[in-house]
Scaffold this motif. Sequence first.
Motif, mmCIF file in Angstrom:
data_model
loop_
_atom_site.group_PDB
_atom_site.id
_atom_site.type_symbol
_atom_site.label_atom_id
_atom_site.label_comp_id
_atom_site.label_asym_id
_atom_site.label_seq_id
_atom_site.Cartn_x
_atom_site.Cartn_y
_atom_site.Cartn_z
ATOM 1 N N PHE A 10 0.846 -1.200 0.000
ATOM 2 C CA PHE A 10 0.000 0.000 0.000
ATOM 3 C C PHE A 10 0.874 1.240 0.000
ATOM 4 O O PHE A 10 1.944 1.250 0.611
ATOM 5 N N PHE A 11 0.419 2.287 -0.672
ATOM 6 C CA PHE A 11 1.016 3.611 -0.540
ATOM 7 C C PHE A 11 0.075 4.467 0.302
ATOM 8 O O PHE A 11 -1.147 4.378 0.139
ATOM 9 N N GLN A 12 0.639 5.271 1.153
ATOM 10 C CA GLN A 12 -0.150 6.182 2.008
ATOM 11 C C GLN A 12 -1.326 5.486 2.697
ATOM 12 O O GLN A 12 -2.398 6.077 2.862
ATOM 13 N N HIS A 13 -1.130 4.218 3.043
ATOM 14 C CA HIS A 13 -2.124 3.423 3.783
ATOM 15 C C HIS A 13 -3.398 3.118 3.017
ATOM 16 O O HIS A 13 -4.221 2.336 3.469
ATOM 17 N N VAL A 14 -3.627 3.756 1.874
ATOM 18 C CA VAL A 14 -4.915 3.558 1.202
ATOM 19 C C VAL A 14 -4.830 3.052 -0.231
ATOM 20 O O VAL A 14 -5.749 2.414 -0.734
ATOM 21 N N ILE A 15 -3.696 3.348 -0.907
ATOM 22 C CA ILE A 15 -3.610 2.950 -2.311
ATOM 23 C C ILE A 15 -2.935 1.582 -2.405
ATOM 24 O O ILE A 15 -1.733 1.464 -2.195
ATOM 25 N N GLN A 16 -3.723 0.554 -2.718
ATOM 26 C CA GLN A 16 -3.120 -0.772 -2.826
ATOM 27 C C GLN A 16 -2.594 -0.995 -4.239
ATOM 28 O O GLN A 16 -3.340 -0.894 -5.211
ATOM 29 N N VAL A 17 -1.306 -1.313 -4.345
ATOM 30 C CA VAL A 17 -0.695 -1.505 -5.656
ATOM 31 C C VAL A 17 -0.358 -2.973 -5.908
ATOM 32 O O VAL A 17 -0.598 -3.492 -6.988
ATOM 33 N N LEU A 18 0.197 -3.661 -4.928
ATOM 34 C CA LEU A 18 0.474 -5.096 -5.107
ATOM 35 C C LEU A 18 -0.545 -5.909 -4.319
ATOM 36 O O LEU A 18 -0.831 -5.623 -3.158
ATOM 37 N N ALA A 36 3.047 -4.471 -18.589
ATOM 38 C CA ALA A 36 2.815 -3.146 -19.151
ATOM 39 C C ALA A 36 3.044 -2.069 -18.093
ATOM 40 O O ALA A 36 3.215 -2.365 -16.906
ATOM 41 N N ASN A 37 3.032 -0.830 -18.544
ATOM 42 C CA ASN A 37 3.126 0.325 -17.658
ATOM 43 C C ASN A 37 2.073 0.258 -16.562
ATOM 44 O O ASN A 37 0.915 -0.029 -16.843
ATOM 45 N N GLY A 38 2.486 0.510 -15.326
ATOM 46 C CA GLY A 38 1.509 0.569 -14.245
ATOM 47 C C GLY A 38 1.148 -0.776 -13.635
ATOM 48 O O GLY A 38 0.304 -0.851 -12.746
ATOM 49 N N ALA A 39 1.788 -1.844 -14.085
ATOM 50 C CA ALA A 39 1.459 -3.187 -13.589
ATOM 51 C C ALA A 39 1.892 -3.388 -12.134
ATOM 52 O O ALA A 39 1.323 -4.193 -11.409
ATOM 53 N N GLY A 40 2.934 -2.645 -11.727
ATOM 54 C CA GLY A 40 3.452 -2.798 -10.364
ATOM 55 C C GLY A 40 4.873 -3.345 -10.315
ATOM 56 O O GLY A 40 5.359 -3.755 -9.254
ATOM 57 N N LYS A 41 5.558 -3.305 -11.434
ATOM 58 C CA LYS A 41 6.909 -3.865 -11.510
ATOM 59 C C LYS A 41 7.896 -3.084 -10.643
ATOM 60 O O LYS A 41 8.634 -3.654 -9.844
ATOM 61 N N SER A 42 7.907 -1.755 -10.824
ATOM 62 C CA SER A 42 8.844 -0.936 -10.042
ATOM 63 C C SER A 42 8.532 -1.033 -8.555
ATOM 64 O O SER A 42 9.441 -1.082 -7.715
ATOM 65 N N THR A 43 7.249 -1.075 -8.236
ATOM 66 C CA THR A 43 6.846 -1.186 -6.830
ATOM 67 C C THR A 43 7.389 -2.487 -6.225
ATOM 68 O O THR A 43 7.829 -2.513 -5.074
ATOM 69 N N THR A 44 7.366 -3.552 -7.012
ATOM 70 C CA THR A 44 7.894 -4.830 -6.537
ATOM 71 C C THR A 44 9.384 -4.704 -6.209
ATOM 72 O O THR A 44 9.838 -5.144 -5.146
ATOM 73 N N ALA A 54 10.518 5.488 1.260
ATOM 74 C CA ALA A 54 10.790 6.841 0.782
ATOM 75 C C ALA A 54 9.571 7.438 0.085
ATOM 76 O O ALA A 54 9.480 8.641 -0.096
ATOM 77 N N GLU A 55 8.634 6.570 -0.332
ATOM 78 C CA GLU A 55 7.420 7.055 -1.009
ATOM 79 C C GLU A 55 6.191 6.777 -0.159
ATOM 80 O O GLU A 55 5.079 6.657 -0.679
ATOM 81 N N ASP A 56 6.399 6.634 1.129
ATOM 82 C CA ASP A 56 5.295 6.339 2.040
ATOM 83 C C ASP A 56 4.546 5.066 1.631
ATOM 84 O O ASP A 56 3.323 4.988 1.678
HETATM 85 N N1 LIG Z 1 4.430 6.473 -4.627
HETATM 86 C C1 LIG Z 1 3.249 6.090 -5.122
HETATM 87 N N2 LIG Z 1 2.096 6.529 -4.568
HETATM 88 C C2 LIG Z 1 0.900 6.137 -5.068
HETATM 89 N N3 LIG Z 1 0.739 5.315 -6.109
HETATM 90 C C3 LIG Z 1 1.855 4.834 -6.690
HETATM 91 C C4 LIG Z 1 3.157 5.189 -6.237
HETATM 92 N N4 LIG Z 1 4.066 4.574 -7.015
HETATM 93 C C5 LIG Z 1 3.362 3.851 -7.916
HETATM 94 N N5 LIG Z 1 2.045 4.007 -7.725
HETATM 95 C C6 LIG Z 1 0.970 3.388 -8.533
HETATM 96 O O1 LIG Z 1 1.157 1.993 -8.526
HETATM 97 C C7 LIG Z 1 0.874 1.442 -9.806
HETATM 98 C C8 LIG Z 1 2.071 0.621 -10.250
HETATM 99 O O2 LIG Z 1 3.178 1.477 -10.441
HETATM 100 P P1 LIG Z 1 4.610 0.923 -10.810
HETATM 101 O O3 LIG Z 1 5.028 -0.085 -9.814
HETATM 102 O O4 LIG Z 1 5.496 2.095 -11.002
HETATM 103 O O5 LIG Z 1 4.318 0.188 -12.198
HETATM 104 P P2 LIG Z 1 5.308 -0.270 -13.355
HETATM 105 O O6 LIG Z 1 6.694 -0.140 -12.860
HETATM 106 O O7 LIG Z 1 4.919 -1.678 -13.650
HETATM 107 O O8 LIG Z 1 5.031 0.631 -14.509
HETATM 108 C C9 LIG Z 1 0.536 2.597 -10.705
HETATM 109 O O9 LIG Z 1 -0.851 2.666 -10.821
HETATM 110 C C10 LIG Z 1 1.091 3.800 -9.987
HETATM 111 O O10 LIG Z 1 0.314 4.933 -10.249
#
Ligand SMILES: Nc1ncnc2c1ncn2[C@@H]1O[C@H](COP(=O)(O)OP(=O)(O)O)[C@@H](O)[C@H]1O
Length: 261
Positions: A10-18, A36-44, A54-56
Amino acid sequence: MLVVQQIEVFFQHVIQVLKGVSLTVPPGQIVCVLGANGAGKSTTLKAISGLLAAEDGRVTDGLIEFDGKRIDNRLAHDVAGMGITQVFEGRRVLEHLTVDENLRAGNLGGTRGMQSKLEQVYSIFPHLKSLRKKAAGWLSGGEQQMLVIGRAIMADPRLLLLDEPSLGLAPLLVKEIFATIERINREFSTAILLVEQNAARALEIASYAYVMENGRIVMDGEAQVVKENPDIKEFYLGLGEFGTRKSYKDVKHYKRRKRWL
Ligand SMILES: Nc1ncnc2c1ncn2[C@@H]1O[C@H](COP(=O)(O)OP(=O)(O)O)[C@@H](O)[C@H]1O
Ligand SMILES: [Mg+2]
């Protein structure tokens, strides 16, 4: 070596990404994550390296182990010290410092062994050596990508996390970057977790592949097998059933019948 088990982020306690991501990286292997873009790869990758904080962001469920030790939600500094180095998306060099200084900044072990590590990096990237006195801000995109990978190697990682190293590079440079990644893996036995949108190239050098969509792993398997999967061919390699290139419109149409959804 690396085990990611059912993590939720989760980011900021509310946005679930993975939403329950699992993957493993065996010692000395190249594993790729496609998507694809936005899948959650970087977040992983950030969840693994500890840079989420660093990004809450936070791993709220599941676990991450490196060499059998829990590393989820550990400080990035500690994770780096254990031997994991992340190369960010977007080639972030220290623009005003020279190539040489950028590389030195990557060394975590003090000045001892600095010179031999530098030589090691320059042996992988001979072109960087000829640029060693130049300010990094003046380098081309390809040179900057080599520099950030070189800087990561300075830390002597046992696991290298690479985030879209080929993004935005000319085809010839893309080829060179992938060849270099393979060489780093071979020469230093560095395990590599490679995030890429260039599925064709990534599947060539990886032994195992995961496909990610909307914060979930939707498919995984030996790279050779994944490469032959009809959906992967269609949606990630841009090849239709008869090896013909599909237009974006066709792909969009066919999205409705992805077999894994
Ligand atoms: N710091 C953040 N705060 C809120 N949402 C985020 C943050 N970083 C990424 N996201 C959201 O998480 C989703 C996945 O992002 P990301 O992991 O960067 O995807 P990818 O690397 O696969 O393109 C996107 O919808 C993005 O908007
Ligand atoms: Mg990304």
